[in-house]
Design an enzyme around this catalytic site. Structure first.
Site, PDB file in Angstrom:
ATOM      1  N   GLY A  14       3.626 -26.892  12.783  1.00 41.13           N
ATOM      2  CA  GLY A  14       2.678 -28.000  12.632  1.00 41.13           C
ATOM      3  C   GLY A  14       2.586 -28.866  13.871  1.00 41.13           C
ATOM      4  N   ARG A  82      12.922 -18.990   4.667  1.00 39.86           N
ATOM      5  CA  ARG A  82      13.968 -18.410   3.819  1.00 39.86           C
ATOM      6  C   ARG A  82      15.356 -18.694   4.407  1.00 39.86           C
ATOM      7  NH1 ARG A  82      14.072 -12.510   1.194  1.00 39.86           N
ATOM      8  NH2 ARG A  82      12.108 -12.225   2.270  1.00 39.86           N
ATOM      9  N   HIS A 175       0.486  -9.952   5.457  1.00 45.53           N
ATOM     10  CA  HIS A 175       1.364 -10.380   6.549  1.00 45.53           C
ATOM     11  C   HIS A 175       2.794 -10.042   6.162  1.00 45.53           C
ATOM     12  CE1 HIS A 175       2.726 -12.553   9.967  1.00 45.53           C
ATOM     13  NE2 HIS A 175       3.298 -13.521   9.282  1.00 45.53           N
TER      14      HIS A 175
HETATM   15  O1  TXD Z   1       1.916 -15.924  10.531  1.00 42.55           O
HETATM   16  C1  TXD Z   1       2.152 -16.847   9.818  1.00 42.55           C
HETATM   17  N1  TXD Z   1       1.305 -17.181   8.852  1.00 42.55           N
HETATM   18  C2  TXD Z   1       3.360 -17.664  10.011  1.00 42.55           C
HETATM   19  C3  TXD Z   1       3.873 -18.429   8.904  1.00 42.55           C
HETATM   20  C4  TXD Z   1       3.975 -17.754  11.288  1.00 42.55           C
HETATM   21  C5  TXD Z   1       4.999 -18.635  11.492  1.00 42.55           C
HETATM   22  C6  TXD Z   1       5.523 -19.498  10.446  1.00 42.55           C
HETATM   23  N2  TXD Z   1       5.030 -19.188   9.148  1.00 42.55           N
HETATM   24  C7  TXD Z   1       5.382 -20.080   8.026  1.00 42.55           C
HETATM   25  O2  TXD Z   1       4.889 -21.390   8.275  1.00 42.55           O
HETATM   26  C8  TXD Z   1       6.863 -20.297   7.784  1.00 42.55           C
HETATM   27  O3  TXD Z   1       7.450 -19.210   7.095  1.00 42.55           O
HETATM   28  C9  TXD Z   1       6.844 -21.552   6.948  1.00 42.55           C
HETATM   29  O4  TXD Z   1       6.521 -21.249   5.592  1.00 42.55           O
HETATM   30  C10 TXD Z   1       5.687 -22.348   7.562  1.00 42.55           C
HETATM   31  C11 TXD Z   1       6.141 -23.466   8.515  1.00 42.55           C
HETATM   32  O5  TXD Z   1       6.994 -22.941   9.502  1.00 42.55           O
HETATM   33  P1  TXD Z   1       7.781 -23.916  10.488  1.00 42.55           P
HETATM   34  O6  TXD Z   1       8.513 -23.061  11.447  1.00 42.55           O
HETATM   35  O7  TXD Z   1       6.866 -24.964  11.002  1.00 42.55           O
HETATM   36  O8  TXD Z   1       8.818 -24.572   9.455  1.00 42.55           O
HETATM   37  P2  TXD Z   1       9.535 -26.000   9.603  1.00 42.55           P
HETATM   38  O9  TXD Z   1       9.808 -26.300  11.047  1.00 42.55           O
HETATM   39  O10 TXD Z   1      10.672 -25.952   8.639  1.00 42.55           O
HETATM   40  O11 TXD Z   1       8.436 -27.050   9.107  1.00 42.55           O
HETATM   41  C12 TXD Z   1       7.992 -27.129   7.783  1.00 42.55           C
HETATM   42  C13 TXD Z   1       7.661 -28.586   7.515  1.00 42.55           C
HETATM   43  C14 TXD Z   1       8.899 -29.510   7.519  1.00 42.55           C
HETATM   44  O12 TXD Z   1       8.731 -30.527   8.490  1.00 42.55           O
HETATM   45  C15 TXD Z   1       8.903 -30.081   6.092  1.00 42.55           C
HETATM   46  O13 TXD Z   1       9.375 -31.425   6.035  1.00 42.55           O
HETATM   47  C16 TXD Z   1       7.436 -29.962   5.725  1.00 42.55           C
HETATM   48  O14 TXD Z   1       7.046 -28.711   6.221  1.00 42.55           O
HETATM   49  N3  TXD Z   1       7.183 -30.074   4.286  1.00 42.55           N
HETATM   50  C17 TXD Z   1       6.144 -30.760   3.781  1.00 42.55           C
HETATM   51  N4  TXD Z   1       5.152 -31.436   4.375  1.00 42.55           N
HETATM   52  C18 TXD Z   1       4.233 -32.036   3.585  1.00 42.55           C
HETATM   53  N5  TXD Z   1       4.262 -31.986   2.232  1.00 42.55           N
HETATM   54  C19 TXD Z   1       5.236 -31.301   1.598  1.00 42.55           C
HETATM   55  N6  TXD Z   1       5.250 -31.236   0.255  1.00 42.55           N
HETATM   56  C20 TXD Z   1       6.231 -30.659   2.372  1.00 42.55           C
HETATM   57  N7  TXD Z   1       7.341 -29.922   2.071  1.00 42.55           N
HETATM   58  C21 TXD Z   1       7.900 -29.566   3.251  1.00 42.55           C
END
Ligand code: TXD
Length: 311
Positions: A14, A82, A175
């Site tokens: 993000g 995970r 994916h």
């Molecule tokens: O090809 C693809 N589609 C992907 C998908 C490629 C890379 C990452 N991919 C997936 O994206 C990964 O498996 C995760 O499911 C997401 C986000 O990956 P990221 O690496 O950014 O994970 P982080 O760093 O743990 O960030 C997730 C954030 C974290 O800051 C949480 O506090 C927040 O999500 N979070 C929320 N934000 C808003 N609202 C809610 N409810 C919430 N819950 C968690």
């Protein structure tokens, strides 16, 4: 009028997405997360980068979904990765809960937005977002194919020692391990890949592409890839906001194309101001079509598993 893009989830993908959006001058960015202070801090830090990097996007961090009102595009990256000891269905249920909750906020606060889903398991999270927003299917699009394809382009470019920009490749399907790199369409500036590399080298590239995400997880140990995923999401957002009508592999809800219905899988689509403006049905070799249908069947198995869960 300046465009507004909201990014939900201020973690690795993000926040990198927010930065790339600003650097490409695509509009003002709202970064939303549940962690208090974190999106505000990152947003301010990125805003203060603007005078040096020459962008003037506002980047606002927030914990309040009211701030996403009026967004043209919302990118959903919220979700958990995970962890050891966690089953796939644990992740499915938990991320479905998060993406479901986020989607309800999008529906309430940004009802005209186009949604680009990034959270995993990607194809299933697209279905959750579609259901919970109630948006038309053209306005819910998943990011995975652009990422899988850019990885494959890099591996081909490495092997041939050429510029990756000249490599055109296409990866379809869900994916995951069942993704389908379509070798018959891969070229280097129009030269078919099959004329440039022997079959076994191509097979090795296909295998590395399928495991491309896992290769990076194994190296990082504490999370998954985020630079190329963010760049991929931004390429999609750019095509939507500029109405450039790029043809990109994205997860779309299929309705009979490729003999598949009722689930999201990666296919080539035209992305413009209305979201998915067209889904292309490529004439695939028999084995490629079978592989794509098997990939869709694997997505449907997860969808069925989700139906049995409370989320
Ligand atoms: O090809 C693809 N589609 C992907 C998908 C490629 C890379 C990452 N991919 C997936 O994206 C990964 O498996 C995760 O499911 C997401 C986000 O990956 P990221 O690496 O950014 O994970 P982080 O760093 O743990 O960030 C997730 C954030 C974290 O800051 C949480 O506090 C927040 O999500 N979070 C929320 N934000 C808003 N609202 C809610 N409810 C919430 N819950 C968690």
């Amino acid at each position: 009028m300046r465009k507004k893009i909201s990014v939900i989830g201020g973690g690795n993908v993000g926040s990198t997405t927010a930065l790339f959006l600003a650097e490409k001058h695509l509009g003002d960015v709202v970064l939303t997360d549940i962690v208090e202070g974190m999106p505000q801090g990152k947003g301010l830090d990125m805003y203060e980068t603007g005078p040096i990097h020459g962008y003037h996007s506002r980047i606002q961090g927030t914990n309040d979904y009211k701030d996403i009102a009026g967004s043209d595009v919302v990118v959903v990256t919220a979700g958990l990765p995970r962890k050891p000891g966690m089953s796939r269905s644990d992740l499915l249920g938990m991320n479905a809960r998060i993406v479901g909750e986020v989607s309800t906020h999008i529906k309430n606060h940004a009802p005209d937005a186009i949604v680009v889903v990034v959270s995993n398991p990607l194809d299933i999270m697209c279905s959750v977002a579609l259901e919970m927003t109630g948006f038309p299917k053209e306005r819910v699009i998943g990011m995975a194919g652009v990422l899988d394809t850019t990885r494959m382009r890099c591996f081909i470019a490495d092997e041939l020692d050429v510029h990756a920009a000249d490599v055109v490749a296409l990866v379809l399907g869900g994916h995951g391990d069942s993704m389908v790199p379509v070798i018959s369409t891969a070229t280097v500036s129009g030269i078919p890949l099959t004329q440039l590399l022997p079959r076994e080298r191509i097979d090795a590239i296909v295998e590395r592409t399928r495991k491309g995400g896992g290769e990076i997880v194994a190296l990082l140990k504490t999370g998954s890839a985020y630079y190329a995923p963010a760049a991929s999401a931004v390429e999609m957002v750019e095509s939507i906001l500029l109405d450039s009508r790029r043809v990109l592999p994205c997860a779309a809800l299929l309705d009979g194309q490729y003999g598949i219905s009722g689930c999201f899988v990666g296919v080539p689509v035209k992305l413009g101001a209305r979201g998915i403006e067209q889904i292309y049905e490529v004439k695939l070799a028999d084995d490629e079509l079978k592989a794509l249908q098997a990939s869709a069947a694997a997505v449907k198995e997860d969808l069925d598993a989700l139906k049995g869960m409370e989320y």
